[in-house]
Design a protein around this motif. Structure first.
Motif, PDB file in Angstrom:
ATOM      1  N   SER A 284       0.801  -1.217   0.000  1.00 30.81           N
ATOM      2  CA  SER A 284       0.000   0.000   0.000  1.00 30.81           C
ATOM      3  C   SER A 284       0.838   1.272   0.000  1.00 30.81           C
ATOM      4  O   SER A 284       0.293   2.358   0.118  1.00 30.81           O
ATOM      5  N   ALA A 285       2.177   1.142  -0.096  1.00 26.10           N
ATOM      6  CA  ALA A 285       3.031   2.327  -0.063  1.00 26.10           C
ATOM      7  C   ALA A 285       2.710   3.237  -1.237  1.00 26.10           C
ATOM      8  O   ALA A 285       2.946   2.887  -2.389  1.00 26.10           O
ATOM      9  N   ALA A 286       2.143   4.385  -0.962  1.00 19.53           N
ATOM     10  CA  ALA A 286       1.772   5.337  -2.012  1.00 19.53           C
ATOM     11  C   ALA A 286       1.535   6.699  -1.379  1.00 19.53           C
ATOM     12  O   ALA A 286       1.260   6.813  -0.180  1.00 19.53           O
ATOM     13  N   LEU A 287       1.662   7.733  -2.186  1.00 20.69           N
ATOM     14  CA  LEU A 287       1.383   9.085  -1.727  1.00 20.69           C
ATOM     15  C   LEU A 287      -0.119   9.339  -1.756  1.00 20.69           C
ATOM     16  O   LEU A 287      -0.834   8.793  -2.602  1.00 20.69           O
TER      17      LEU A 287
ATOM     18  N   GLN B  26      -0.381  14.796  -1.132  1.00 21.11           N
ATOM     19  CA  GLN B  26       1.075  14.697  -1.156  1.00 21.11           C
ATOM     20  C   GLN B  26       1.596  14.704  -2.595  1.00 21.11           C
ATOM     21  O   GLN B  26       2.573  15.390  -2.910  1.00 21.11           O
ATOM     22  N   ALA B  27       0.937  13.949  -3.464  1.00 25.16           N
ATOM     23  CA  ALA B  27       1.363  13.882  -4.865  1.00 25.16           C
ATOM     24  C   ALA B  27       1.276  15.255  -5.520  1.00 25.16           C
ATOM     25  O   ALA B  27       2.168  15.657  -6.280  1.00 25.16           O
ATOM     26  N   ARG B  28       0.203  15.987  -5.225  1.00 23.77           N
ATOM     27  CA  ARG B  28       0.032  17.323  -5.808  1.00 23.77           C
ATOM     28  C   ARG B  28       1.120  18.277  -5.319  1.00 23.77           C
ATOM     29  O   ARG B  28       1.676  19.057  -6.103  1.00 23.77           O
ATOM     30  N   ARG B  29       1.446  18.205  -4.038  1.00 24.57           N
ATOM     31  CA  ARG B  29       2.463  19.099  -3.488  1.00 24.57           C
ATOM     32  C   ARG B  29       3.839  18.794  -4.081  1.00 24.57           C
ATOM     33  O   ARG B  29       4.627  19.704  -4.352  1.00 24.57           O
ATOM     34  N   VAL B  30       4.125  17.520  -4.303  1.00 27.61           N
ATOM     35  CA  VAL B  30       5.408  17.151  -4.902  1.00 27.61           C
ATOM     36  C   VAL B  30       5.465  17.610  -6.354  1.00 27.61           C
ATOM     37  O   VAL B  30       6.476  18.159  -6.808  1.00 27.61           O
ATOM     38  N   ARG B  31       4.380  17.406  -7.104  1.00 23.31           N
ATOM     39  CA  ARG B  31       4.342  17.859  -8.507  1.00 23.31           C
ATOM     40  C   ARG B  31       4.538  19.368  -8.592  1.00 23.31           C
ATOM     41  O   ARG B  31       5.257  19.866  -9.460  1.00 23.31           O
TER      42      ARG B  31
ATOM     43  N   GLY C 284       5.923  15.378   3.822  1.00 27.05           N
ATOM     44  CA  GLY C 284       5.883  15.057   5.239  1.00 27.05           C
ATOM     45  C   GLY C 284       6.309  13.639   5.545  1.00 27.05           C
ATOM     46  O   GLY C 284       5.814  13.024   6.494  1.00 27.05           O
ATOM     47  N   LEU C 285       7.254  13.096   4.754  1.00 27.77           N
ATOM     48  CA  LEU C 285       7.683  11.707   4.916  1.00 27.77           C
ATOM     49  C   LEU C 285       9.195  11.620   5.069  1.00 27.77           C
ATOM     50  O   LEU C 285       9.922  12.541   4.687  1.00 27.77           O
ATOM     51  N   SER C 286       9.672  10.504   5.617  1.00 29.58           N
ATOM     52  CA  SER C 286      11.106  10.254   5.645  1.00 29.58           C
ATOM     53  C   SER C 286      11.563   9.962   4.221  1.00 29.58           C
ATOM     54  O   SER C 286      10.763   9.555   3.367  1.00 29.58           O
ATOM     55  N   GLU C 287      12.837  10.163   3.953  1.00 30.76           N
ATOM     56  CA  GLU C 287      13.335   9.956   2.597  1.00 30.76           C
ATOM     57  C   GLU C 287      13.172   8.512   2.136  1.00 30.76           C
ATOM     58  O   GLU C 287      12.805   8.248   0.991  1.00 30.76           O
ATOM     59  N   GLY C 288      13.456   7.571   3.040  1.00 32.46           N
ATOM     60  CA  GLY C 288      13.350   6.164   2.675  1.00 32.46           C
ATOM     61  C   GLY C 288      11.939   5.771   2.280  1.00 32.46           C
ATOM     62  O   GLY C 288      11.718   5.134   1.248  1.00 32.46           O
ATOM     63  N   TYR C 289      10.957   6.149   3.101  1.00 33.63           N
ATOM     64  CA  TYR C 289       9.575   5.790   2.786  1.00 33.63           C
ATOM     65  C   TYR C 289       9.064   6.587   1.590  1.00 33.63           C
ATOM     66  O   TYR C 289       8.290   6.077   0.768  1.00 33.63           O
ATOM     67  N   PHE C 290       9.501   7.840   1.474  1.00 32.97           N
ATOM     68  CA  PHE C 290       9.053   8.677   0.361  1.00 32.97           C
ATOM     69  C   PHE C 290       9.411   8.052  -0.984  1.00 32.97           C
ATOM     70  O   PHE C 290       8.596   8.052  -1.914  1.00 32.97           O
ATOM     71  N   VAL C 291      10.625   7.524  -1.114  1.00 39.86           N
ATOM     72  CA  VAL C 291      11.046   6.924  -2.383  1.00 39.86           C
ATOM     73  C   VAL C 291      10.113   5.780  -2.763  1.00 39.86           C
ATOM     74  O   VAL C 291       9.682   5.656  -3.915  1.00 39.86           O
ATOM     75  N   ARG C 292       9.768   4.933  -1.795  1.00 37.98           N
ATOM     76  CA  ARG C 292       8.882   3.801  -2.077  1.00 37.98           C
ATOM     77  C   ARG C 292       7.469   4.273  -2.398  1.00 37.98           C
ATOM     78  O   ARG C 292       6.822   3.786  -3.325  1.00 37.98           O
ATOM     79  N   ALA C 293       6.974   5.247  -1.624  1.00 40.28           N
ATOM     80  CA  ALA C 293       5.620   5.749  -1.857  1.00 40.28           C
ATOM     81  C   ALA C 293       5.528   6.486  -3.187  1.00 40.28           C
ATOM     82  O   ALA C 293       4.530   6.388  -3.902  1.00 40.28           O
ATOM     83  N   PHE C 294       6.579   7.230  -3.526  1.00 40.84           N
ATOM     84  CA  PHE C 294       6.591   7.964  -4.793  1.00 40.84           C
ATOM     85  C   PHE C 294       6.528   6.995  -5.965  1.00 40.84           C
ATOM     86  O   PHE C 294       5.742   7.176  -6.901  1.00 40.84           O
TER      87      PHE C 294
ATOM     88  N   PRO D  64      11.867   9.224  -7.892  1.00 36.63           N
ATOM     89  CA  PRO D  64      11.845  10.691  -7.945  1.00 36.63           C
ATOM     90  C   PRO D  64      12.831  11.256  -8.963  1.00 36.63           C
ATOM     91  O   PRO D  64      12.511  12.200  -9.693  1.00 36.63           O
ATOM     92  N   TYR D  65      14.022  10.691  -9.020  1.00 33.68           N
ATOM     93  CA  TYR D  65      15.028  11.187  -9.965  1.00 33.68           C
ATOM     94  C   TYR D  65      14.572  10.985 -11.409  1.00 33.68           C
ATOM     95  O   TYR D  65      14.703  11.886 -12.246  1.00 33.68           O
ATOM     96  N   GLN D  66      14.016   9.814 -11.719  1.00 33.61           N
ATOM     97  CA  GLN D  66      13.533   9.559 -13.076  1.00 33.61           C
ATOM     98  C   GLN D  66      12.383  10.496 -13.434  1.00 33.61           C
ATOM     99  O   GLN D  66      12.288  10.965 -14.572  1.00 33.61           O
ATOM    100  N   TYR D  67      11.523  10.772 -12.466  1.00 32.28           N
ATOM    101  CA  TYR D  67      10.390  11.669 -12.710  1.00 32.28           C
ATOM    102  C   TYR D  67      10.876  13.079 -13.043  1.00 32.28           C
ATOM    103  O   TYR D  67      10.411  13.704 -14.005  1.00 32.28           O
ATOM    104  N   VAL D  68      11.815  13.586 -12.244  1.00 30.02           N
ATOM    105  CA  VAL D  68      12.325  14.935 -12.481  1.00 30.02           C
ATOM    106  C   VAL D  68      13.029  15.013 -13.835  1.00 30.02           C
ATOM    107  O   VAL D  68      12.853  15.983 -14.583  1.00 30.02           O
ATOM    108  N   LEU D  69      13.811  13.997 -14.173  1.00 30.08           N
ATOM    109  CA  LEU D  69      14.466  13.986 -15.485  1.00 30.08           C
ATOM    110  C   LEU D  69      13.434  14.014 -16.610  1.00 30.08           C
ATOM    111  O   LEU D  69      13.596  14.724 -17.605  1.00 30.08           O
ATOM    112  N   ARG D  70      12.376  13.232 -16.448  1.00 31.83           N
ATOM    113  CA  ARG D  70      11.329  13.186 -17.474  1.00 31.83           C
ATOM    114  C   ARG D  70      10.672  14.549 -17.646  1.00 31.83           C
ATOM    115  O   ARG D  70      10.420  15.000 -18.773  1.00 31.83           O
ATOM    116  N   GLU D  71      10.411  15.236 -16.531  1.00 29.07           N
ATOM    117  CA  GLU D  71       9.806  16.562 -16.599  1.00 29.07           C
ATOM    118  C   GLU D  71      10.751  17.566 -17.255  1.00 29.07           C
ATOM    119  O   GLU D  71      10.324  18.442 -18.016  1.00 29.07           O
ATOM    120  N   ARG D  72      12.036  17.442 -16.976  1.00 31.89           N
ATOM    121  CA  ARG D  72      13.013  18.345 -17.585  1.00 31.89           C
ATOM    122  C   ARG D  72      13.107  18.122 -19.091  1.00 31.89           C
ATOM    123  O   ARG D  72      13.198  19.079 -19.868  1.00 31.89           O
TER     124      ARG D  72
END
Length: 300
Positions: free
Chosen positions: A190-193, A197-202, A223-233, A241-249
């Protein structure tokens, strides 16, 4: 005569400075995480004392018909029992570790060094809560770490500190887990934003698309720890997150180039790339074409 060195939380002495430095990321610019990709052409040694955490790989070369031997000794004087490896090796060193490394011939090393605060930021707990055993083993047992450090070396190649902070954070967290320093959390389907949360990150990515962005900043707005955020993202967007930002760029750069109102260099900067060359390399890696080729096909 040895040469003293300090790299993040690691300090010691070298028999001589490296003959080549392929890539380097100083800790001062990336929240206490330092990276070094280096090589020696001849035999040498290093002593090191670790205040935080050190993860590294060694790749021995050949001299004549012999393969470089790597010798790792524990203790402040390096006189404790040693571990000898031929060719390649993986090392993990925790807080308080002191030891010595010798190489009998040409070799290449990649090291990721963490200040205590950097590890604590990622695990959201004091470093003393981690039980980290010193590990020396064949590189084949930690190939994931080897691939991650090689990718980081490529990103840092030819630059003093230009590697993307988000990439460094992401690789560092993955290295901590893959090296055995940080146990992977139990799988949670169930790990997900949440939608909020998804809107704020976008929104954060859109606002900061032309500027450096760290994993910590993205996790903070959710509002998440980095470890859990990566899985939820990844559970929400299907990519890291890195792949998403690259795609947006890449998407923004394509739009700017297609408009015909900016140069490639300006499009690169406005889309968050250090320069047009790095933008071109990212385009070819992600979509298999150069920026101009991709734009030409879109117009057609």
């Amino acid at each position: 005569m040895s040469v003293p060195f300090v790299n993040a939380s690691v300090q010691g002495d070298l028999s001589a400075p490296p003959d080549r430095i392929f890539g380097q990321i100083p800790a001062s610019g990336l929240d206490g995480i330092a990276f070094l990709d280096f090589a020696y052409e001849t035999a040498g040694f290093s002593t090191h004392r670790v205040g935080g955490l050190l993860v590294g790989t060694w790749h021995g070369g050949w001299y004549g018909l012999s393969r470089t031997t790597l010798t790792f000794s524990d203790g402040p004087t390096g006189n404790e029992p040693c571990d000898e490896r031929t060719g390649e090796a993986f090392v993990l060193r925790g807080p308080g570790y002191a030891g010595r490394t010798l190489w009998s011939g040409p070799c290449r090393g990649r090291y990721l060094a963490f200040m205590p605060a950097a590890v604590e930021r990622m695990i959201e707990a004091p470093l003393s809560h981690l039980r980290i055993d010193s590990i020396t083993c064949d590189l084949t047992e930690r190939m994931t770490v080897s691939h991650l450090l090689a990718a980081l070396g490529q990103a840092a190649s030819g630059h003093d500190s230009a590697a993307d902070a988000l990439l460094v954070d992401s690789v560092a967290l993955a290295v901590l887990r893959a090296s055995g320093a940080l146990s992977s959390p139990p799988s949670r389907k169930s790990a997900a934003l949440t939608a909020r949360q998804a809107r704020r990150v976008r929104d954060l990515v859109a606002e900061r698309i032309d500027a450096p962005l760290s994993l910590g900043e993205m996790a903070a707005v959710a509002g998440l720890s980095e470890g859990y955020f990566v899985r939820a993202f990844k559970g929400t967007f299907g990519v890291t997150p890195y792949q998403y930002v690259l795609r947006e760029r890449v998407t923004l750069a394509q739009s700017l180039i297609r408009s015909g109102t900016v140069s490639l260099s300006e499009a690169a900067l406005r889309a968050g790339f250090p320069d047009a060359r790095r933008m071109g390399r990212t385009f070819r890696k992600m979509i298999g074409r150069s920026p101009t080729e991709a734009t030409r096909l879109q117009r057609a």
